[in-house]
Scaffold this motif. Structure first.
Motif, PDB file in Angstrom:
ATOM      1  N   MET A   1       0.836  -1.160   0.000  1.00 42.96           N
ATOM      2  CA  MET A   1       0.000   0.000   0.000  1.00 42.96           C
ATOM      3  C   MET A   1       0.885   1.228   0.000  1.00 42.96           C
ATOM      4  SD  MET A   1      -1.795   0.789   3.754  1.00 42.96           S
ATOM      5  CE  MET A   1      -2.715  -0.659   3.617  1.00 42.96           C
ATOM      6  N   THR A   2       0.433   2.290  -0.632  1.00 37.72           N
ATOM      7  CA  THR A   2       1.180   3.538  -0.705  1.00 37.72           C
ATOM      8  C   THR A   2       0.348   4.648  -0.080  1.00 37.72           C
ATOM      9  OG1 THR A   2       2.300   2.800  -2.707  1.00 37.72           O
ATOM     10  CG2 THR A   2       2.332   5.159  -2.258  1.00 37.72           C
ATOM     11  N   ILE A   3       0.983   5.402   0.811  1.00 37.65           N
ATOM     12  CA  ILE A   3       0.305   6.488   1.511  1.00 37.65           C
ATOM     13  C   ILE A   3       1.193   7.727   1.515  1.00 37.65           C
ATOM     14  CG2 ILE A   3      -1.056   4.911   2.962  1.00 37.65           C
ATOM     15  CD1 ILE A   3       0.916   5.495   5.254  1.00 37.65           C
ATOM     16  N   ASP A   4       0.632   8.841   1.981  1.00 36.75           N
ATOM     17  CA  ASP A   4       1.383  10.082   2.128  1.00 36.75           C
ATOM     18  C   ASP A   4       1.880  10.220   3.561  1.00 36.75           C
ATOM     19  OD1 ASP A   4       1.058  11.173  -0.515  1.00 36.75           O
ATOM     20  OD2 ASP A   4      -1.048  11.557   0.000  1.00 36.75           O
ATOM     21  N   PRO A   5       2.955  10.975   3.784  1.00 35.74           N
ATOM     22  CA  PRO A   5       3.410  11.212   5.151  1.00 35.74           C
ATOM     23  C   PRO A   5       2.278  11.816   5.992  1.00 35.74           C
ATOM     24  CG  PRO A   5       5.019  12.071   3.582  1.00 35.74           C
ATOM     25  CD  PRO A   5       3.801  11.676   2.798  1.00 35.74           C
ATOM     26  N   GLY A   6       2.138  11.330   7.212  1.00 32.41           N
ATOM     27  CA  GLY A   6       1.077  11.800   8.098  1.00 32.41           C
ATOM     28  C   GLY A   6      -0.190  10.972   8.025  1.00 32.41           C
ATOM     29  N   GLU A   7      -0.294  10.072   7.048  1.00 33.73           N
ATOM     30  CA  GLU A   7      -1.457   9.197   6.966  1.00 33.73           C
ATOM     31  C   GLU A   7      -1.244   7.968   7.847  1.00 33.73           C
ATOM     32  OE1 GLU A   7      -3.681   9.962   2.805  1.00 33.73           O
ATOM     33  OE2 GLU A   7      -2.044   8.520   2.713  1.00 33.73           O
ATOM     34  N   SER A   8      -2.346   7.328   8.196  1.00 34.25           N
ATOM     35  CA  SER A   8      -2.313   6.162   9.074  1.00 34.25           C
ATOM     36  C   SER A   8      -2.789   4.920   8.355  1.00 34.25           C
ATOM     37  CB  SER A   8      -3.217   6.387  10.292  1.00 34.25           C
ATOM     38  OG  SER A   8      -2.758   7.468  11.046  1.00 34.25           O
ATOM     39  N   ILE A   9      -2.349   3.778   8.860  1.00 34.40           N
ATOM     40  CA  ILE A   9      -2.916   2.495   8.457  1.00 34.40           C
ATOM     41  C   ILE A   9      -3.639   1.926   9.668  1.00 34.40           C
ATOM     42  CG2 ILE A   9      -1.112   2.033   6.749  1.00 34.40           C
ATOM     43  CD1 ILE A   9      -0.054  -0.106   8.814  1.00 34.40           C
ATOM     44  N   THR A  10      -4.649   1.115   9.428  1.00 36.24           N
ATOM     45  CA  THR A  10      -5.358   0.432  10.502  1.00 36.24           C
ATOM     46  C   THR A  10      -5.323  -1.055  10.228  1.00 36.24           C
ATOM     47  OG1 THR A  10      -6.811   2.321  10.890  1.00 36.24           O
ATOM     48  CG2 THR A  10      -7.560   0.185  11.721  1.00 36.24           C
ATOM     49  N   CYS A  11      -4.832  -1.818  11.205  1.00 38.05           N
ATOM     50  CA  CYS A  11      -4.794  -3.271  11.110  1.00 38.05           C
ATOM     51  C   CYS A  11      -5.956  -3.817  11.928  1.00 38.05           C
ATOM     52  CB  CYS A  11      -3.478  -3.805  11.658  1.00 38.05           C
ATOM     53  SG  CYS A  11      -2.036  -3.152  10.807  1.00 38.05           S
ATOM     54  N   THR A  12      -6.680  -4.764  11.368  1.00 33.52           N
ATOM     55  CA  THR A  12      -7.819  -5.385  12.046  1.00 33.52           C
ATOM     56  C   THR A  12      -7.596  -6.883  12.121  1.00 33.52           C
ATOM     57  OG1 THR A  12      -9.298  -3.687  11.181  1.00 33.52           O
ATOM     58  CG2 THR A  12     -10.323  -5.716  12.006  1.00 33.52           C
ATOM     59  N   ASN A  13      -7.719  -7.440  13.309  1.00 33.46           N
ATOM     60  CA  ASN A  13      -7.623  -8.892  13.452  1.00 33.46           C
ATOM     61  C   ASN A  13      -9.000  -9.474  13.208  1.00 33.46           C
ATOM     62  OD1 ASN A  13      -7.284 -11.528  14.075  1.00 33.46           O
ATOM     63  ND2 ASN A  13      -6.441 -11.213  16.106  1.00 33.46           N
ATOM     64  N   SER A  14      -9.159 -10.112  12.055  1.00 36.24           N
ATOM     65  CA  SER A  14     -10.463 -10.669  11.700  1.00 36.24           C
ATOM     66  C   SER A  14     -10.467 -12.191  11.684  1.00 36.24           C
ATOM     67  CB  SER A  14     -10.923 -10.107  10.348  1.00 36.24           C
ATOM     68  OG  SER A  14      -9.942 -10.349   9.371  1.00 36.24           O
ATOM     69  N   ASP A  15      -9.505 -12.794  12.383  1.00 39.52           N
ATOM     70  CA  ASP A  15      -9.536 -14.251  12.503  1.00 39.52           C
ATOM     71  C   ASP A  15      -9.407 -14.658  13.966  1.00 39.52           C
ATOM     72  OD1 ASP A  15      -6.781 -14.219  13.128  1.00 39.52           O
ATOM     73  OD2 ASP A  15      -6.205 -14.592  11.065  1.00 39.52           O
ATOM     74  N   ALA A  16      -9.298 -15.954  14.222  1.00 38.27           N
ATOM     75  CA  ALA A  16      -9.320 -16.474  15.596  1.00 38.27           C
ATOM     76  C   ALA A  16      -7.937 -16.550  16.244  1.00 38.27           C
ATOM     77  CB  ALA A  16      -9.971 -17.862  15.600  1.00 38.27           C
ATOM     78  N   VAL A  17      -6.892 -16.132  15.534  1.00 40.32           N
ATOM     79  CA  VAL A  17      -5.523 -16.202  16.036  1.00 40.32           C
ATOM     80  C   VAL A  17      -5.077 -14.801  16.456  1.00 40.32           C
ATOM     81  CG1 VAL A  17      -3.151 -16.798  15.403  1.00 40.32           C
ATOM     82  CG2 VAL A  17      -5.046 -18.106  14.457  1.00 40.32           C
ATOM     83  N   ASP A  18      -4.361 -14.684  17.561  1.00 42.11           N
ATOM     84  CA  ASP A  18      -3.825 -13.397  17.991  1.00 42.11           C
ATOM     85  C   ASP A  18      -2.724 -12.935  17.038  1.00 42.11           C
ATOM     86  OD1 ASP A  18      -5.515 -13.447  20.179  1.00 42.11           O
ATOM     87  OD2 ASP A  18      -3.950 -14.036  21.600  1.00 42.11           O
ATOM     88  N   HIS A  19      -2.602 -11.615  16.888  1.00 39.94           N
ATOM     89  CA  HIS A  19      -1.574 -11.027  16.024  1.00 39.94           C
ATOM     90  C   HIS A  19      -0.942  -9.848  16.742  1.00 39.94           C
ATOM     91  CE1 HIS A  19      -2.740 -13.361  12.496  1.00 39.94           C
ATOM     92  NE2 HIS A  19      -3.997 -13.119  12.835  1.00 39.94           N
ATOM     93  N   GLN A  20       0.310  -9.540  16.367  1.00 40.78           N
ATOM     94  CA  GLN A  20       1.011  -8.358  16.857  1.00 40.78           C
ATOM     95  C   GLN A  20       1.843  -7.814  15.707  1.00 40.78           C
ATOM     96  OE1 GLN A  20       3.751  -8.944  20.117  1.00 40.78           O
ATOM     97  NE2 GLN A  20       3.644  -6.794  20.681  1.00 40.78           N
ATOM     98  N   VAL A  21       1.390  -6.709  15.112  1.00 41.27           N
ATOM     99  CA  VAL A  21       2.079  -6.161  13.946  1.00 41.27           C
ATOM    100  C   VAL A  21       3.265  -5.307  14.368  1.00 41.27           C
ATOM    101  CG1 VAL A  21       0.087  -6.260  12.402  1.00 41.27           C
ATOM    102  CG2 VAL A  21       0.474  -4.220  13.769  1.00 41.27           C
ATOM    103  N   SER A  22       4.301  -5.336  13.523  1.00 44.52           N
ATOM    104  CA  SER A  22       5.533  -4.639  13.860  1.00 44.52           C
ATOM    105  C   SER A  22       6.267  -4.208  12.603  1.00 44.52           C
ATOM    106  CB  SER A  22       6.444  -5.568  14.670  1.00 44.52           C
ATOM    107  OG  SER A  22       7.693  -4.974  14.913  1.00 44.52           O
TER     108      SER A  22
END
Length: 75
Positions: A1-22
């Motif tokens: 994905m390509t964004i501009d400086p100052g923009e945000s991304i949102t990660c959503t956990n939509s499955d049954a397994v825990d996640h930790q994005v980094s």
């Protein structure tokens, strides 16, 4: 994905397994996200940032490319 400086991304956990994005290059580190939880992160500087899942090493969440400030967009 390509964004501009100052923009945000949102990660959503939509499955049954825990996640930790980094992304070490972007100093991004979410808390452990359980099913249905979200985490947003604002990218302040330009660059290309690999995003991974610390709890699931085989999962590559993707790459975020942040344009140089003032760079023209092509549509």
């Amino acid at each position: 994905m390509t964004i501009d400086p100052g923009e945000s991304i949102t990660c959503t956990n939509s499955d049954a397994v825990d996640h930790q994005v980094s992304s070490t290059k972007a100093s991004l580190s979410s808390p452990v996200m359980h099913t249905g939880q979200t985490y947003s992160f604002m990218f302040a500087t330009s660059g290309t940032f690999a995003v991974t899942d610390l709890l699931n090493k085989k999962v590559k969440a993707g790459t975020v490319s942040v344009r140089t400030a003032g760079a023209a967009q092509t549509v």
